[in-house]
Design a protein around this motif. Structure first.
Motif, PDB file in Angstrom:
ATOM      1  N   ASP A 252       0.827  -1.201   0.000  1.00 19.51           N
ATOM      2  CA  ASP A 252       0.000   0.000   0.000  1.00 19.51           C
ATOM      3  C   ASP A 252       0.871   1.266   0.000  1.00 19.51           C
ATOM      4  O   ASP A 252       0.460   2.311   0.485  1.00 19.51           O
ATOM      5  N   SER A 253       2.072   1.163  -0.568  1.00 14.89           N
ATOM      6  CA  SER A 253       3.025   2.244  -0.307  1.00 14.89           C
ATOM      7  C   SER A 253       2.643   3.590  -0.940  1.00 14.89           C
ATOM      8  O   SER A 253       3.000   4.637  -0.413  1.00 14.89           O
ATOM      9  N   ASP A 254       1.888   3.552  -2.061  1.00 14.31           N
ATOM     10  CA  ASP A 254       1.464   4.841  -2.636  1.00 14.31           C
ATOM     11  C   ASP A 254       0.616   5.626  -1.643  1.00 14.31           C
ATOM     12  O   ASP A 254       0.804   6.829  -1.457  1.00 14.31           O
ATOM     13  N   ASN A 255      -0.301   4.914  -1.016  1.00 13.13           N
ATOM     14  CA  ASN A 255      -1.142   5.588  -0.018  1.00 13.13           C
ATOM     15  C   ASN A 255      -0.339   6.027   1.191  1.00 13.13           C
ATOM     16  O   ASN A 255      -0.587   7.084   1.762  1.00 13.13           O
ATOM     17  N   VAL A 256       0.634   5.189   1.572  1.00 15.62           N
ATOM     18  CA  VAL A 256       1.490   5.542   2.708  1.00 15.62           C
ATOM     19  C   VAL A 256       2.201   6.869   2.410  1.00 15.62           C
ATOM     20  O   VAL A 256       2.213   7.789   3.225  1.00 15.62           O
ATOM     21  N   LEU A 257       2.762   6.957   1.202  1.00 18.04           N
ATOM     22  CA  LEU A 257       3.489   8.185   0.834  1.00 18.04           C
ATOM     23  C   LEU A 257       2.546   9.383   0.836  1.00 18.04           C
ATOM     24  O   LEU A 257       2.880  10.450   1.366  1.00 18.04           O
ATOM     25  N   GLN A 258       1.367   9.199   0.258  1.00 16.33           N
ATOM     26  CA  GLN A 258       0.433  10.332   0.180  1.00 16.33           C
ATOM     27  C   GLN A 258      -0.035  10.760   1.570  1.00 16.33           C
ATOM     28  O   GLN A 258      -0.146  11.945   1.861  1.00 16.33           O
ATOM     29  N   GLU A 259      -0.297   9.772   2.418  1.00 19.10           N
ATOM     30  CA  GLU A 259      -0.751  10.121   3.761  1.00 19.10           C
ATOM     31  C   GLU A 259       0.356  10.825   4.540  1.00 19.10           C
ATOM     32  O   GLU A 259       0.117  11.801   5.247  1.00 19.10           O
ATOM     33  N   GLN A 260       1.598  10.341   4.354  1.00 21.04           N
ATOM     34  CA  GLN A 260       2.726  10.969   5.030  1.00 21.04           C
ATOM     35  C   GLN A 260       2.878  12.417   4.560  1.00 21.04           C
ATOM     36  O   GLN A 260       3.129  13.322   5.347  1.00 21.04           O
ATOM     37  N   LEU A 261       2.702  12.605   3.266  1.00 17.51           N
ATOM     38  CA  LEU A 261       2.821  13.948   2.694  1.00 17.51           C
ATOM     39  C   LEU A 261       1.790  14.877   3.326  1.00 17.51           C
ATOM     40  O   LEU A 261       2.074  16.034   3.639  1.00 17.51           O
ATOM     41  N   LYS A 262       0.586  14.331   3.517  1.00 20.99           N
ATOM     42  CA  LYS A 262      -0.483  15.137   4.129  1.00 20.99           C
ATOM     43  C   LYS A 262      -0.136  15.519   5.569  1.00 20.99           C
ATOM     44  O   LYS A 262      -0.491  16.590   6.039  1.00 20.99           O
ATOM     45  N   ASN A 263       0.565  14.609   6.254  1.00 26.39           N
ATOM     46  CA  ASN A 263       0.891  14.854   7.670  1.00 26.39           C
ATOM     47  C   ASN A 263       1.941  15.951   7.867  1.00 26.39           C
ATOM     48  O   ASN A 263       2.097  16.481   8.952  1.00 26.39           O
ATOM     49  N   ILE A 264       2.708  16.245   6.803  1.00 27.20           N
ATOM     50  CA  ILE A 264       3.786  17.225   6.949  1.00 27.20           C
ATOM     51  C   ILE A 264       3.206  18.636   6.852  1.00 27.20           C
ATOM     52  O   ILE A 264       2.497  18.949   5.895  1.00 27.20           O
ATOM     53  N   THR A 265       3.518  19.449   7.839  1.00 25.38           N
ATOM     54  CA  THR A 265       2.955  20.806   7.836  1.00 25.38           C
ATOM     55  C   THR A 265       3.950  21.839   7.321  1.00 25.38           C
ATOM     56  O   THR A 265       3.573  22.825   6.722  1.00 25.38           O
ATOM     57  N   ASN A 266       5.247  21.599   7.552  1.00 26.78           N
ATOM     58  CA  ASN A 266       6.249  22.573   7.123  1.00 26.78           C
ATOM     59  C   ASN A 266       6.340  22.617   5.593  1.00 26.78           C
ATOM     60  O   ASN A 266       6.540  21.586   4.954  1.00 26.78           O
ATOM     61  N   PRO A 267       6.174  23.803   4.992  1.00 26.66           N
ATOM     62  CA  PRO A 267       6.123  23.862   3.521  1.00 26.66           C
ATOM     63  C   PRO A 267       7.444  23.437   2.863  1.00 26.66           C
ATOM     64  O   PRO A 267       7.419  22.827   1.791  1.00 26.66           O
ATOM     65  N   ASP A 268       8.597  23.735   3.480  1.00 35.72           N
ATOM     66  CA  ASP A 268       9.880  23.346   2.885  1.00 35.72           C
ATOM     67  C   ASP A 268      10.027  21.826   2.859  1.00 35.72           C
ATOM     68  O   ASP A 268      10.503  21.250   1.886  1.00 35.72           O
ATOM     69  N   ARG A 269       9.609  21.175   3.964  1.00 33.76           N
ATOM     70  CA  ARG A 269       9.716  19.707   4.016  1.00 33.76           C
ATOM     71  C   ARG A 269       8.704  19.042   3.086  1.00 33.76           C
ATOM     72  O   ARG A 269       8.966  17.980   2.535  1.00 33.76           O
ATOM     73  N   LYS A 270       7.570  19.700   2.907  1.00 32.68           N
ATOM     74  CA  LYS A 270       6.546  19.163   2.009  1.00 32.68           C
ATOM     75  C   LYS A 270       7.060  19.118   0.558  1.00 32.68           C
ATOM     76  O   LYS A 270       6.951  18.101  -0.108  1.00 32.68           O
ATOM     77  N   VAL A 271       7.641  20.232   0.102  1.00 30.56           N
ATOM     78  CA  VAL A 271       8.141  20.217  -1.287  1.00 30.56           C
ATOM     79  C   VAL A 271       9.291  19.242  -1.451  1.00 30.56           C
ATOM     80  O   VAL A 271       9.446  18.641  -2.511  1.00 30.56           O
ATOM     81  N   ALA A 272      10.088  19.073  -0.397  1.00 34.30           N
ATOM     82  CA  ALA A 272      11.182  18.105  -0.473  1.00 34.30           C
ATOM     83  C   ALA A 272      10.610  16.711  -0.733  1.00 34.30           C
ATOM     84  O   ALA A 272      11.074  15.978  -1.598  1.00 34.30           O
ATOM     85  N   MET A 273       9.572  16.375   0.023  1.00 38.50           N
ATOM     86  CA  MET A 273       8.987  15.038  -0.130  1.00 38.50           C
ATOM     87  C   MET A 273       8.342  14.881  -1.507  1.00 38.50           C
ATOM     88  O   MET A 273       8.482  13.825  -2.149  1.00 38.50           O
ATOM     89  N   GLU A 274       7.673  15.914  -1.968  1.00 38.36           N
ATOM     90  CA  GLU A 274       7.062  15.854  -3.302  1.00 38.36           C
ATOM     91  C   GLU A 274       8.112  15.605  -4.383  1.00 38.36           C
ATOM     92  O   GLU A 274       7.883  14.909  -5.355  1.00 38.36           O
ATOM     93  N   PHE A 275       9.284  16.209  -4.162  1.00 35.23           N
ATOM     94  CA  PHE A 275      10.377  16.035  -5.112  1.00 35.23           C
ATOM     95  C   PHE A 275      10.867  14.577  -5.127  1.00 35.23           C
ATOM     96  O   PHE A 275      11.138  14.009  -6.176  1.00 35.23           O
ATOM     97  N   ILE A 276      10.969  13.985  -3.932  1.00 30.00           N
ATOM     98  CA  ILE A 276      11.581  12.656  -3.804  1.00 30.00           C
ATOM     99  C   ILE A 276      10.645  11.512  -4.228  1.00 30.00           C
ATOM    100  O   ILE A 276      11.092  10.502  -4.766  1.00 30.00           O
ATOM    101  N   ILE A 277       9.346  11.683  -4.027  1.00 27.27           N
ATOM    102  CA  ILE A 277       8.386  10.594  -4.254  1.00 27.27           C
ATOM    103  C   ILE A 277       8.521   9.880  -5.623  1.00 27.27           C
ATOM    104  O   ILE A 277       8.562   8.648  -5.660  1.00 27.27           O
TER     105      ILE A 277
END
Ligand SMILES: [Zn+2]
Length: 860
Positions: free
Chosen positions: A713-738
């Motif tokens: 279920d890793s796609d959902n795991v990644l998306q849910e984790q992304l949702k949990n991140i509040t800091n905008p800099d860390r959010k874009v970092a994760m979007e980049f890596i996915i």
């Protein structure tokens, strides 16, 4: 991309030749970059340089940054044209005035040229209006920051971009009014005009271009006063708890470092103010700009769960950058071939400073843990080089940096201090700093000062350790008769040592029934018998080097080696144990010990490790052997319960640091269905680990690790984790890596293609993280096709990215691989390199490929 750039260069050169033919007087074509010849000519002829620089920074990223630079300087003669460095297009220079007279702009091959007829002997004033090149300005939507080391100031503005033309800077910065800014010197005044504000800064004392800096944007500011000194910290952290938890410590560590350095050097802090800026995803741990140190935000703002190791690293980083204010900023290298000198001093001072802050730590152990393994990783490779390298053009300066500078040089400096004594060394350094304050000095200048203070030929010593490459390899042979030692011999095995014997002092160790004896030993010959051992009862083991000051591969005699493979865990002395481990690991790398035998020795020793530094070194070996030297079959056949065992050990361990280290290794090696399910449950928070608090970054890592293992279920795991991140800099970092983690090969291919464009490689820590998953050992087969095109990009990376990136890029990629086919790709690539390929860059590739090629040669 690459052919296009090549074409452009050829075009540029031919245009230059054409213009030579057309002009009345023949001109010499100026070499691109900053050649040593140009630098020497300028240094001899130019002094008293002052830059009055204005930049206007618009709110919108797509709008250019305009600048003006008025340079006043003194010329000793006007026999030649005046050459400024400016690595930007010719059209970006809009106006040039020489001594009040407007002249046609002449831009040649990365330089702005002022013909000599417009110059006069003595004082001159040149004004240049230009559009700034953005390569070193790190523009983001809400902020920007400069990073000019080693010679990138000239991408942004015309200047003399060499370290030994120090200048005074007066900066005016016009920025959007909702932004704040920080530069080298204090603000004199600011004027608001509609939506923009102009900041006028005080003139600096003489500093080199690579230390001139400013940051501007939406930053939070916190100020404090320590012993009458005001310090301001700029940051972009949105987690207020994190700021509160860290701010006081961060200020305090800086204040302590300043006090310590004033005391050690006998020189008060040499500049006007002392601030620091925390930048998310900053290229390095820190950069020592005068009065405005820039840091990677994560390196200073630690998680609540931070280990003692992480706290020490932070303290060391702060001490390192602060030490640079004296070593590097006050006294600067003359040329970038001596860049190692400022780095070694910063590390050397940092080690002295950090120790008293952590009385619970074994600092000798920490020194050896932080320096030797990393230094050996490059020094044992085919890409090794001397500490002091040759440098013909500053456009190659970025390639000087690496572990030989950061980790080997401090070991060498430690040996120097050991030979000189601490007091004499301090005296020598004080004299050096006083003699060359606000100026430049070379390693040989320092050796000349130190040489006067001791009775030893420092020049010969410096030749072997500083000016020549490689690490010594000593082989030990033990002969016994009737339970007594008949002979113990050490011989130097380096094929290409020349006259080098790398003389050094070590602590010689021998042990029987856990009773250790030590004797100091000076190794100063290619072949030597250790006479004091003759006739002694045969010990359990002998170590020719049992201290943190020795350096090299000490290959043990066979008897000692097999004893240690079984019993190394029983050594009480952590330093002796550490260096013994190094000998075993180096032997494994050379195929003299089986990888899985050493793996078993590690597993046997883990439950006995009480010291965090020792434990984490052993866990590093474990991960390196597991992923780098064992095949999938060996992993499954010989270590089927590895995950379970690590988990059990983690649950049992009482200290937080040890728990965290074991947890991290478990996450790294988890492979069985059961272990991967555990990763999921921990991420889902249905499984708690008592005594361990995981941070948001830990949960993000878990999401990545699940994805790279194709968890259901890793796609959902990644998306849910992304949702949990509040800091905008860390959010874009994760979007980049996915996308690098996708289990769809086409998505990963597209991600890799994207990296070929330089604008997608700007956030270097993100790129490296993504690459570590793209080339994860579990996906190595599918990633093999990226190796060659990645290597082909390295030369371009050197031009478009930060100084550590080419090595970081190749290491991250190659560390994921262990197949003979992958080694072959690298081999052929290196063999096929054209003769004019930069040697230093080739070295970086060879350093990165060391583990891969050793693994391949062991398999042969
Ligand atoms: Zn440094």
């Amino acid at each position: 991309m690459r052919p296009f750039i090549l074409l452009l260069t050829i075009l540029l050169i031919s245009i230059n030749f054409l213009s030579c033919e057309n002009s009345k007087e023949p001109m010499t074509l100026i070499e691109s970059g900053i050649s040593k010849t140009l630098a020497e000519q300028r240094k001899a002829n130019i002094d008293e340089v002052k830059y009055n620089i204005k930049f206007t920074i618009p709110n919108q990223l797509e709008k250019a940054i305009n600048g003006e630079n008025t340079i006043s300087l003194n010329l000793k003669n006007i026999d030649s044209d005046l050459v400024f460095d400016f690595r930007n297009e010719a059209e970006s220079v809009s106006l040039v005035k020489a001594n009040g007279k407007e002249i046609p702009p002449q831009v040649e091959n990365e330089h702005v040229v002022i013909p000599k007829e417009y110059l006069k002997k003595g004082a001159n004033e040149i004004t240049i209006h230009f559009t700034a090149g953005e390569q070193a300005l790190n523009r983001n939507k809400e902020f920007l920051y400069t990073l000019f080391v080693p010679a990138n100031a000239s991408t942004a503005f015309p200047c003399f971009d060499q370290p030994n033309i120090k200048a005074k800077y007066k900066l005016d910065l016009t920025i959007p009014s909702e932004w704040v800014t920080c530069a080298n010197y204090p603000l004199i005044e600011k004027k608001e005009n509609e939506n923009v504000t102009t900041y006028h800064f005080e003139e600096t004392l003489p500093i080199p271009t690579y230390l001139f800096a400013f940051a501007a944007g939406k930053f939070q500011k916190i100020s404090t006063t320590h012993g009458g000194r005001k310090m301001t910290m700029y940051h972009r952290e949105t987690d207020e708890d994190k700021v509160t938890n860290n701010a006081i410590t961060v200020f305090d560590l800086h204040a302590k470092a300043l006090d310590w350095l004033e005391d050690y050097t006998g020189i008060p802090y040499p500049f006007e103010k002392f601030d620091f800026v925390l930048v998310p995803a900053f290229q390095y741990g820190g950069m020592e700009h005068v009065g405005a140190i820039f840091y990677r935000q994560r390196s200073l703002f630690l998680e609540e769960s931070a280990t003692v190791n992480q706290k020490m690293s932070r303290n060391s980083l702060i001490a390192h950058e602060t030490a640079h204010m004296w070593f590097g900023d006050l006294v600067t290298m003359d040329w970038f071939n001596d860049v190692w000198l400022k780095e070694v001093f910063a590390n050397f001072m940092a080690a002295k400073m950090v120790n008293p802050n952590f009385p619970e730590i074994n600092h000798d152990l920490r020194f050896v843990a932080r320096h030797h393994p990393a230094a050996y990783s490059e020094d044992r490779s085919l890409g090794t080089h001397p500490i002091q390298q040759k440098l013909e053009n500053l456009n190659q300066a970025g390639m000087m940096y690496g572990r030989i500078i950061y980790q080997k040089a401090p070991v060498v400096m430690n040996q120097l201090e050991e030979m000189m004594g601490k007091e004499k060394m301090q005296e020598g350094l004080q004299e050096y700093l006083k003699t060359f304050s606000f100026g430049n000095a070379t390693w040989d200048d320092l050796i000349a000062i130190l040489d006067k203070k001791i009775d030893m030929d420092l020049k010969t010593w410096s030749q072997a350790w500083v000016k020549e490459s490689g690490m010594p390899h000593y082989e030990a042979q033990l002969k016994t008769e009737n339970g007594k030692i008949a002979n113990y011999n050490l011989s130097l095995k380096n094929k290409s040592s020349g006259g080098n014997i790398w003389s050094q002092s070590t602590a010689f160790v021998f042990s029987k029934n856990n009773k250790i004896e030590r004797k100091s030993l000076i190794i100063n010959d290619k072949e030597m018998d250790v006479d004091f051992l003759k006739g002694k009862d045969t010990p359990d083991f002998i170590l020719p080097n049992g201290s943190q000051s020795g350096y090299g591969y000490f290959e043990l005699d066979k008897k000692s080696q097999s004893y240690l493979l079984e019993n190394i865990y029983s050594i009480d002395d952590e330093i002796i144990k550490f260096v013994a481990w190094q000998s075993l690991f180096e032997s494994m790398l050379r195929g003299k010990i089986e990888a899985r035998d050493l793996m078993n020795t590690i597993l046997k020793s883990l439950p006995h490790e009480k010291e965090i530094l020792g434990l984490s070194a052993r866990l590093n070996y474990l991960e390196e052997i597991y992923w780098g030297f064992l095949s999938v079959e060996e992993q499954q056949q010989f270590f089927p319960t590895l995950g379970k065992d690590l988990w059990a050990l983690m649950e049992k361990s009482k200290t937080k640091d040890i728990k965290k280290n074991l947890y991290n290794t478990f996450v790294s090696i988890a492979q069985s269905e059961e272990d991967v399910n555990v990763l999921f449950e921990v991420w889902k928070k249905t499984k708690k680990i008592s005594g361990l608090k995981l941070s948001e970054n830990d949960f993000t890592t878990l999401a990545y690790e699940l994805a790279v293992r194709n968890y259901k279920d890793s796609d959902n795991v990644l998306q849910e984790q992304l949702k949990n991140i509040t800091n905008p800099d860390r959010k874009v970092a994760m979007e980049f890596i996915i996308p690098a983690l996708s289990n769809d090969v086409a998505t990963r291919d597209a991600f890799f293609e994207k990296l070929k464009a330089k604008e997608n490689r700007q956030k270097e820590p993100w790129v490296q993280r993504a690459l570590s998953y793209l080339h994860h050992p579990l996906r190595a087969d599918a990633a093999e096709k990226y190796i060659l095109p990645s290597l082909e990009l390295v030369q371009e990376l050197q031009k478009t990215n930060g100084i550590f990136f080419p090595k970081g890029w190749t290491s991250t990629i190659l560390n994921g691989h262990r197949s003979a086919a992958a080694a072959q790709i690298v081999n052929e690539f290196v063999k096929g390199l054209p003769e004019d390929y930069p040697n230093k860059l080739k070295n970086k590739i060879l350093q990165s490929a060391d583990r891969l090629s050793r693994r391949a040669s062991i398999q042969d």
